[in-house]
Write a protein that holds these residues in place. Sequence first.
Motif, PDB file in Angstrom:
ATOM      1  N   TYR A 112      73.062  39.836  24.958  1.00 29.03           N
ATOM      2  CA  TYR A 112      72.795  39.507  26.493  1.00 29.03           C
ATOM      3  C   TYR A 112      71.372  39.909  26.588  1.00 29.03           C
ATOM      4  O   TYR A 112      70.632  39.206  27.598  1.00 29.03           O
ATOM      5  N   GLY A 113      71.003  40.730  26.131  1.00 27.37           N
ATOM      6  CA  GLY A 113      69.355  41.068  26.508  1.00 27.37           C
ATOM      7  C   GLY A 113      68.497  39.845  25.774  1.00 27.37           C
ATOM      8  O   GLY A 113      67.370  39.490  26.545  1.00 27.37           O
ATOM      9  N   ALA A 114      68.758  39.256  24.676  1.00 25.15           N
ATOM     10  CA  ALA A 114      68.042  37.900  24.320  1.00 25.15           C
ATOM     11  C   ALA A 114      68.227  36.963  25.261  1.00 25.15           C
ATOM     12  O   ALA A 114      67.317  36.062  25.618  1.00 25.15           O
ATOM     13  N   GLY A 115      69.342  36.705  25.940  1.00 22.01           N
ATOM     14  CA  GLY A 115      69.670  35.658  26.735  1.00 22.01           C
ATOM     15  C   GLY A 115      68.831  35.785  28.269  1.00 22.01           C
ATOM     16  O   GLY A 115      68.342  34.913  28.471  1.00 22.01           O
ATOM     17  N   LEU A 116      68.949  37.164  28.452  1.00 26.97           N
ATOM     18  CA  LEU A 116      68.050  37.341  29.789  1.00 26.97           C
ATOM     19  C   LEU A 116      66.505  37.282  29.645  1.00 26.97           C
ATOM     20  O   LEU A 116      65.838  36.818  30.335  1.00 26.97           O
ATOM     21  N   ALA A 117      66.368  37.588  28.239  1.00 34.55           N
ATOM     22  CA  ALA A 117      64.595  37.613  27.881  1.00 34.55           C
ATOM     23  C   ALA A 117      64.372  35.973  28.007  1.00 34.55           C
ATOM     24  O   ALA A 117      63.200  35.499  28.465  1.00 34.55           O
ATOM     25  N   ARG A 118      65.040  35.107  27.580  1.00 34.28           N
ATOM     26  CA  ARG A 118      65.107  33.699  27.491  1.00 34.28           C
ATOM     27  C   ARG A 118      65.055  33.240  28.899  1.00 34.28           C
ATOM     28  O   ARG A 118      64.169  32.276  29.210  1.00 34.28           O
ATOM     29  N   ILE A 119      65.735  33.794  29.757  1.00 33.96           N
ATOM     30  CA  ILE A 119      65.837  33.138  31.224  1.00 33.96           C
ATOM     31  C   ILE A 119      64.541  33.549  31.836  1.00 33.96           C
ATOM     32  O   ILE A 119      64.102  32.582  32.474  1.00 33.96           O
ATOM     33  N   LEU A 120      63.939  34.739  31.571  1.00 33.16           N
ATOM     34  CA  LEU A 120      62.745  35.207  32.178  1.00 33.16           C
ATOM     35  C   LEU A 120      61.677  34.336  31.721  1.00 33.16           C
ATOM     36  O   LEU A 120      60.868  33.898  32.289  1.00 33.16           O
ATOM     37  N   HIS A 121      61.804  34.021  30.344  1.00 27.32           N
ATOM     38  CA  HIS A 121      60.526  33.068  29.762  1.00 27.32           C
ATOM     39  C   HIS A 121      60.671  31.793  30.207  1.00 27.32           C
ATOM     40  O   HIS A 121      59.602  31.180  30.516  1.00 27.32           O
ATOM     41  N   LEU A 122      61.850  31.330  30.472  1.00 30.39           N
ATOM     42  CA  LEU A 122      62.032  29.735  30.954  1.00 30.39           C
ATOM     43  C   LEU A 122      61.863  29.744  32.409  1.00 30.39           C
ATOM     44  O   LEU A 122      61.051  28.631  33.032  1.00 30.39           O
ATOM     45  N   LEU A 123      61.725  30.819  33.110  1.00 28.95           N
ATOM     46  CA  LEU A 123      61.481  30.902  34.756  1.00 28.95           C
ATOM     47  C   LEU A 123      59.899  31.368  34.907  1.00 28.95           C
ATOM     48  O   LEU A 123      59.322  30.982  35.900  1.00 28.95           O
ATOM     49  N   SER A 124      59.144  31.725  33.757  1.00 28.15           N
ATOM     50  CA  SER A 124      57.800  32.020  33.850  1.00 28.15           C
ATOM     51  C   SER A 124      57.002  30.935  34.398  1.00 28.15           C
ATOM     52  O   SER A 124      55.877  31.235  35.078  1.00 28.15           O
ATOM     53  N   GLY A 125      57.298  29.731  34.122  1.00 26.49           N
ATOM     54  CA  GLY A 125      56.461  28.560  34.326  1.00 26.49           C
ATOM     55  C   GLY A 125      56.718  27.872  36.080  1.00 26.49           C
ATOM     56  O   GLY A 125      56.185  27.025  36.406  1.00 26.49           O
ATOM     57  N   ALA A 126      58.004  28.603  36.386  1.00 28.00           N
ATOM     58  CA  ALA A 126      58.797  27.914  37.498  1.00 28.00           C
ATOM     59  C   ALA A 126      58.107  28.833  38.721  1.00 28.00           C
ATOM     60  O   ALA A 126      57.447  29.890  38.645  1.00 28.00           O
ATOM     61  N   PRO A 127      58.335  27.999  39.995  1.00 26.66           N
ATOM     62  CA  PRO A 127      57.793  28.694  41.260  1.00 26.66           C
ATOM     63  C   PRO A 127      58.281  29.976  41.485  1.00 26.66           C
ATOM     64  O   PRO A 127      59.422  30.125  40.915  1.00 26.66           O
ATOM     65  N   GLY A 128      57.607  30.728  41.996  1.00 24.53           N
ATOM     66  CA  GLY A 128      58.073  32.384  42.324  1.00 24.53           C
ATOM     67  C   GLY A 128      59.234  32.489  42.909  1.00 24.53           C
ATOM     68  O   GLY A 128      59.795  33.637  42.934  1.00 24.53           O
ATOM     69  N   GLU A 129      59.507  31.543  43.526  1.00 24.44           N
ATOM     70  CA  GLU A 129      60.927  31.661  44.623  1.00 24.44           C
ATOM     71  C   GLU A 129      62.191  32.142  43.632  1.00 24.44           C
ATOM     72  O   GLU A 129      63.011  33.029  43.948  1.00 24.44           O
TER      73      GLU A 129
END
Length: 172
Positions: free
Chosen positions: A44-61
């Motif tokens: 689950y930690g690896a999955g959450l890290a991936r989510i944060l990585h994928l959102l890093s280029g997305a708008p801040g909202e």
Amino acid sequence: MSAVSSAEQTGRRVEEILDRLAESGDPGAAAAAEELVRSLMDFYGAGLARILHLLSGAPGEAAARLLGDDLVASLFVLHDLHPEDRDARIARALDGVQEHTLEVVGFDDESGTLTLRARETGGCGCGSGTGAREAAEAALACFAPEVRAVDVQTAPAGPTLLQIGAAPTGAR
């Protein structure tokens, strides 16, 4: 039931189950259960890290909405993935304490003690701080695990109010 208390209750429940398995007398079962929990946490930690990585280029909202969700934010903290530093997480947690105005005075890295100054809101302004420590501890539980103790100082009393009453009879 809030998401934060649910996360706290889940953590306590997992600890209780692991303790029961350890006390059962079967060391193999206890070790297997601990390995299972560690494996799931890593997954689950690896999955959450991936989510944060994928959102890093997305708008801040999108990231702001995730961090604004108590359950998701507490999972980021649990996995040491929360993008905000300790001071920002402490400030965010204390903003949620409605019945008290809490000001951070300092943090002792060695002992993990957070020192706060409290002033009651909506009251007389006397700074009694009743319940401020408990409210702060509850707010910080999932968002700043490095805070191991909370010390609350009451705000210094403001100026003494001068009471003006009616003039005594015959003083006119």
